[in-house]
Structures are given as structure tokens and as C-alpha cells.
Design an enzyme around this catalytic site. Structure first.
Site, PDB file in Angstrom:
ATOM      1  N   ARG A   1       0.842  -1.193   0.000  1.00  0.00           N
ATOM      2  CA  ARG A   1       0.000   0.000   0.000  1.00  0.00           C
ATOM      3  C   ARG A   1       0.878   1.244   0.000  1.00  0.00           C
ATOM      4  O   ARG A   1       2.007   1.220   0.475  1.00  0.00           O
ATOM      5  CB  ARG A   1      -0.929  -0.014   1.217  1.00  0.00           C
ATOM      6  CG  ARG A   1      -1.901  -1.198   1.168  1.00  0.00           C
ATOM      7  CD  ARG A   1      -2.811  -1.229   2.368  1.00  0.00           C
ATOM      8  NE  ARG A   1      -3.721  -0.099   2.426  1.00  0.00           N
ATOM      9  CZ  ARG A   1      -4.870  -0.002   1.759  1.00  0.00           C
ATOM     10  NH1 ARG A   1      -5.263  -0.979   0.964  1.00  0.00           N
ATOM     11  NH2 ARG A   1      -5.627   1.060   1.897  1.00  0.00           N
TER      12      ARG A   1
ATOM     13  N   HIS B   1      -6.172 -23.529  33.395  1.00  0.00           N
ATOM     14  CA  HIS B   1      -6.065 -24.814  32.706  1.00  0.00           C
ATOM     15  C   HIS B   1      -7.461 -25.332  32.406  1.00  0.00           C
ATOM     16  O   HIS B   1      -8.338 -25.207  33.247  1.00  0.00           O
ATOM     17  CB  HIS B   1      -5.328 -25.824  33.597  1.00  0.00           C
ATOM     18  CG  HIS B   1      -5.282 -27.194  33.003  1.00  0.00           C
ATOM     19  ND1 HIS B   1      -4.432 -27.523  31.977  1.00  0.00           N
ATOM     20  CD2 HIS B   1      -6.009 -28.316  33.270  1.00  0.00           C
ATOM     21  CE1 HIS B   1      -4.615 -28.798  31.646  1.00  0.00           C
ATOM     22  NE2 HIS B   1      -5.563 -29.299  32.413  1.00  0.00           N
TER      23      HIS B   1
END
Ligand code: FAD
Length: 476
Positions: free
Chosen positions: A283, A455
Site C-alpha cells: 500500500r 487450565h
């Protein structure tokens, strides 16, 4: 001129993308009277209208299709998913893009930001002109409105680079064209395997297109390390995407039905046919058409505006932020610079610091990085250790059926300070934020190892990699 009166404003912001609209909001919060000039009739810039947001919407549809296909091993079966792409496009536009841009317009209104629609150009360091936007703007006898300002923030963003031998057409398209296709192409050629090309190639492959990527570098995603990009390459190839690296497409023929792309592959002249050719080779900053030559603002040889650490240009009351400045052309960099510039105008001791700017590719699997790589650190003369934990050793990733990838930490040899991290794998785009915080806060790997991670989650490989870094690996 239709009205010869020169109007005065407090803080003027040009461009309503992530840089411009956030600068306008923050400047208003800091007590400035703000005027936002936007060339189009929409707010949100490339990011909300033609970039980050619509691309992630299409990618998420691709993921749903892929997930519905790959279910056999879980004892699940469905009929093949049917895609009504017109409905997909309607959802993306109305329920995602327009919802988000409406939100931004509402925020600007709430912060009392005056919006002026038109194309702004500078006449001098102190005067700017706003022309009615549209193709006839420079032929019009209307010379627009002129404004002086206390301070100006320029956030005009960037546009896709057009290769002369691949002129834009109905079927040779840029990323905006690719986001707005009326149908899923049967075949699509993507020139440029950077992050935009890779994301869109993956999305359309998931939706059923046969995609061919032509990339000039030795691998796709050349700005990421090869052990990150190779995992994405494998996944794309498993989806049937054909990837040719180290090649340069020569030119293209386009007709009503499709394109022919001429390219040398393995020393043979080849003609590749497709419905569309997406060209994403970078770009260009929008700094060449806004009258900067009539000011003392400096431009570097990439067309980027030169600024100090607060975004101030060589003209003391003009600031530049977002894609028109050096550093990664990413929306979150623009958000940050916007707050820095608005704060600087308010006299705050703000400063841009790019070390903790994450970069993400929403490929499959995602890639995310922050700080420096091992090579970059060593080039800067910093002795580093790396510690890497694979998602294959993480219960959550395995139970999601997503065991590919890893987390890698880069820390200094002496103090163990975290100065970089790379993730390729499930949820990388979200996981990287913890490591951005750690890099920004100059934490060491022990701080991460001593942080309890829930966890079973995808965040655990970060703590596991930190355990490895301090010499006490647990699950490996
Ligand atoms: P822009 O968003 O480009 O906005 C500039 C605004 O200024 C536009 O509204 C324009 O109309 C207006 N303007 C320009 N010139 C004038 C003028 N003279 N007068 C008045 N108005 C003017 N980044 C990410 O961080 N994450 C992503 O996942 C991501 N995905 C992307 C996907 C695609 C397909 C693309 C193309 C980009 C993506 N980006 C992504 C990059 C991101 O969109 C840009 O970094 C970001 O939009 C830059 O913000 P900006 O404010 O500098 O400018």
C-alpha cells in the site's frame, strides 16, 4: 471561491480511519474543539469499511465452512454446507461493517466532533482547503471552504499499489474488490502472499475457490520467520491452495469472463486462467495528493511523513499518524499514535514507542508477533535465548483439534527480559496481547512463569515456554 471567509477551528483532523476518529475522540476528551474532515460519506476509514473488519467477517465465514467439513474424526457428520454468498455479503456489510461504522459515528457525535465532508488539501502550514469530494472536484468552479486551525492531525491513510502491467479492472482487483465480490470465484489468482493476500486466499479457499498464490519472495508472509509461515503454507496447501514462491507475474489479460495471468514457473512460460486476479503487493501512503509540498512538512523517500516521537511534523502545529507514518501499517498502531498526538496537543508528555506493537495475520492458523526475533536481536548485538513450546503439548489445543504451531519467547541472556515473542497456532491473535504487555512492561520470563495461567487453555503454552526459558520445563 463560493465563500471567501476563512473559517477558524481548534483541532482539525483529516481522515476518519482508526487514526483520525480516535484522534478526534481523544482530542475532544482532552477539551479541544474538534473538526473531522472526511472525503467519503462514511466514517471508519479503510479499517472498518474495506480492511480489518470486513476481511475478518469473510474469514470467519470460511472458518465455519471448514469446521463443518472437518468433523468426521469427532464422530459428527453433516450434509455439505451450502453457501448463499449474497447473504454472506449482506451480513458482512449490514450487520458487521455498517453496525461498527454507525457506532463510530455515534461516538463522534457524543464527543461533539464536527464532521465536514470533503477532500482536504493544504494551501500552507496554516491554511487548508476542503473541496467537495468526487471525480469533478478539481474541474469545479467551487474552490471549497478554507480553514485555519490551532492544530492539525493528518490521518489520510493509504491505498493499494497498482502494478502498471496489472491495471485495475472488473476482474483485476484490489483487496476492496476482493472483499466485495458478487460470487465466490471458481478460480482466483492472488498476486502477493503478504498478510492481506494470505488472509483473503485462505478465506476464499475455505469458501470453495481454487486459489493460486504467486509470491515474489522465497515464502509467503515474508515479513514473518520461516518456521511461522511454513505452518500456514502447509495448511493452505492442505486446502488445495497452489503456492508459487520466488516468481514474478509478468502481465494480465482481462475479458468479460475472467483473466489470463502470464508468469514464468519453473523456467516455463505459463498462462494461468481464473475468474479474478487479486493484486495485493503493498500500500502507498496518501501523502502525494494533499498539498504537503506547500507546507514545511517533511516526507521521506517512501512517501511517509517524518515526525518526532509525538507525531509532530517539521511544521510544529501539524501532526501525522497512521499509515502515512513509518512503522507497521496497522490499525492499532494508528489508534495509539492518535492518542499520543491528541495528548501532545494538550501538552501531555506522550510518546510513541513501537517495541510493543503486535502484528497479526489472521491466516489459518493465525500468526502473531511482538518485539524482536532472535535474528533481529542478534543483529542489534543483544545476546538472547529462545524458548519454544508446541501447541501439540497443550490439552486445550489438542481437544480443539488444533495441535499445529507453537509459542516462542525471545529473552535477553543476562536478565531474562522478554524482548520478543512469536506465536503461530490457534488463538494467536488474542494470545499475543499478554506478551505485548510483558514486552512493554519489560517483564522477564520468570514473571511469566510465576503467573498462574488457567487450565486447560490456549494461554498455557506461554507459561510453558517461560518454564523452559528459566530451565524448568514441565510438560515437555
Ligand atoms: P485509513 O483507515 O486508510 O483512513 C484514512 C481516511 O482518510 C479514509 O477514510 C479516507 O477516505 C480519508 N482521506 C484520505 N485522504 C483524505 C483527504 N485528503 N481529505 C479527507 N479525507 C481523506 N490492520 C490491522 O491492524 N489489522 C488487520 O486485521 C488489518 N486488516 C486489513 C485488511 C485489509 C484488506 C486492508 C486493506 C488493511 C488491513 N489493515 C489491518 C490495515 C488497516 O486497515 C490500516 O492500517 C488502517 O486502516 C490505517 O488507518 P489510518 O487511520 O491511517 O487510515
Amino acid at each position: 471561491m463560493s465563500d471567501s471567509t476563512v473559517e477558524h477551528r481548534g483541532t482539525i483532523v483529516i481522515g476518519s480511519g482508526p487514526g483520525g476518529y480516535v484522534a478526534a475522540i481523544r482530542a475532544s476528551e482532552l477539551g479541544q474543539k474538534v473538526t473531522l474532515i472526511e472525503a467519503t460519506d462514511r466514517v471508519g476509514g479503510i479499517c472498518l469499511n474495506e480492511g480489518c473488519v470486513p476481511s475478518k467477517a469473510l474469514i470467519s465465514v470460511g472458518h465455519r465452512i471448514r469446521a463443518a467439513h472437518d468433523t468426521d474424526q469427532y464422530g459428527l457428520s453433516f450434509e455439505a454446507p451450502k453457501l448463499d454468498f449474497a447473504k454472506t455479503q449482506h451480513w458482512k456489510q449490514h450487520d458487521v461493517v455498517e453496525r461498527m461504522t454507525r457506532g463510530v459515528r455515534g461516538l463522534l457525535k457524543k464527543h461533539d466532533v464536527e464532521i465536514v465532508q470533503g477532500f482536504a488539501t493544504l494551501d500552507s502550514d496554516t491554511v487548508l482547503r476542503v473541496m467537495p469530494a468526487g471525480p469533478q472536484q478539481f474541474m469545479s468552479v467551487d474552490l471549497g471552504r478554507q480553514f485555519t486551525f490551532d492544530d492539525l492531525i493528518i490521518a489520510t491513510g493509504s491505498r493499494p499499489i497498482e502494478i502498471p502491467s496489472f491495471p485495475w479492472g472488473d476482474r483485476v482487483i484490489d483487496s476492496t474488490g476482493a472483499l466485495n465480490l458478487p460470487e465466490v470465484p471458481k478460480r482466483m489468482i492472488v498476486i502477493g502472499g503478504g498478510y492481506i493476500g494470505t488472509e483473503l486466499a485462505g478465506a476464499y479457499a475455505d469458501m470453495g475457490a481454487k486459489v493460486i498464490i504467486l509470491e515474489g519472495s522465497p515464502s509467503i508472509l515474508p515479513l514473518f520467520e520461516s518456521d511461522l509461515s511454513s505452518i500456514v503454507t502447509k495448511r493452505l496447501e492442505a486446502k488445495g491452495v497452489e503456492i508459487h514462491t520466488g516468481v514474478r507475474a509478468r502481465d494480465v489479460d482481462e475479458d468479460a469472463d475472467g483473466v489470463q495471468v502470464f508468469v514464468t514457473l519453473n523456467d516455463e512460460e505459463e498462462t494461468l486462467e481464473a475468474d479474478y486476479c487479486l493484486v495485493t503487493v503493498g500500500r502507498r501512503p496518501n501523502t502525494d495528493n494533499i498539498g504537503l509540498e506547500f507546507t514545511s512538512v517533511e516526507i521521506d523517500n517512501h512517501g511517509l511523513v517524518v515526525t518526532d516521537e509525538q507525531g509532530r511534523t517539521a511544521s510544529p502545529h501539524i501532526y501525522a499518524i497512521g499509515d502515512i507514518t513509518a512503522g507497521p501499517a496497522l490499525a492499532h498502531k494508528a489508534f495509539f499514535q492518535a492518542k499520543t498526538a491528541a495528548g501532545a496537543i494538550a501538552g501531555q508528555p506522550t510518546a510513541n514507542d513501537y517495541i510493543g506493537v503486535p502484528a497479526v495475520c489472521f491466516s489459518d492458523p493465525e500468526v502473531a508477533t511482538v518485539g524482536v526475533t532472535k535474528d533481529e536481536a542478534e543483529k542489534q548485538g543483544v545476546a538472547v535465548e529462545t524458548a519454544k513450546f508446541p501447541f501439540a503439548g497443550n490439552a486445550r489445543a489438542v481437544s480443539l483439534g488444533e495441535p499445529d504451531g507453537f509459542v516462542r519467547l525471545v529473552s535477553t541472556k543476562d536478565e531474562g527480559t522478554l524482548i520478543g515473542a512469536q506465536i503461530v497456532g490457534p488463538g494467536a491473535s488474542d494470545l499475543i496481547s499478554e506478551l505485548s504487555l510483558a514486552v512493554n512492561a519489560q517483564m522477564n520470563v520468570e514473571d511469566i512463569a510465576l503467573t498462574i495461567h488457567p487450565h486447560p487453555t490456549l494461554s498455557e503454552p506461554i507459561a510453558e515456554a517461560a518454564d523452559i526459558a528459566i530451565g524448568y520445563p514441565t510438560h515437555i
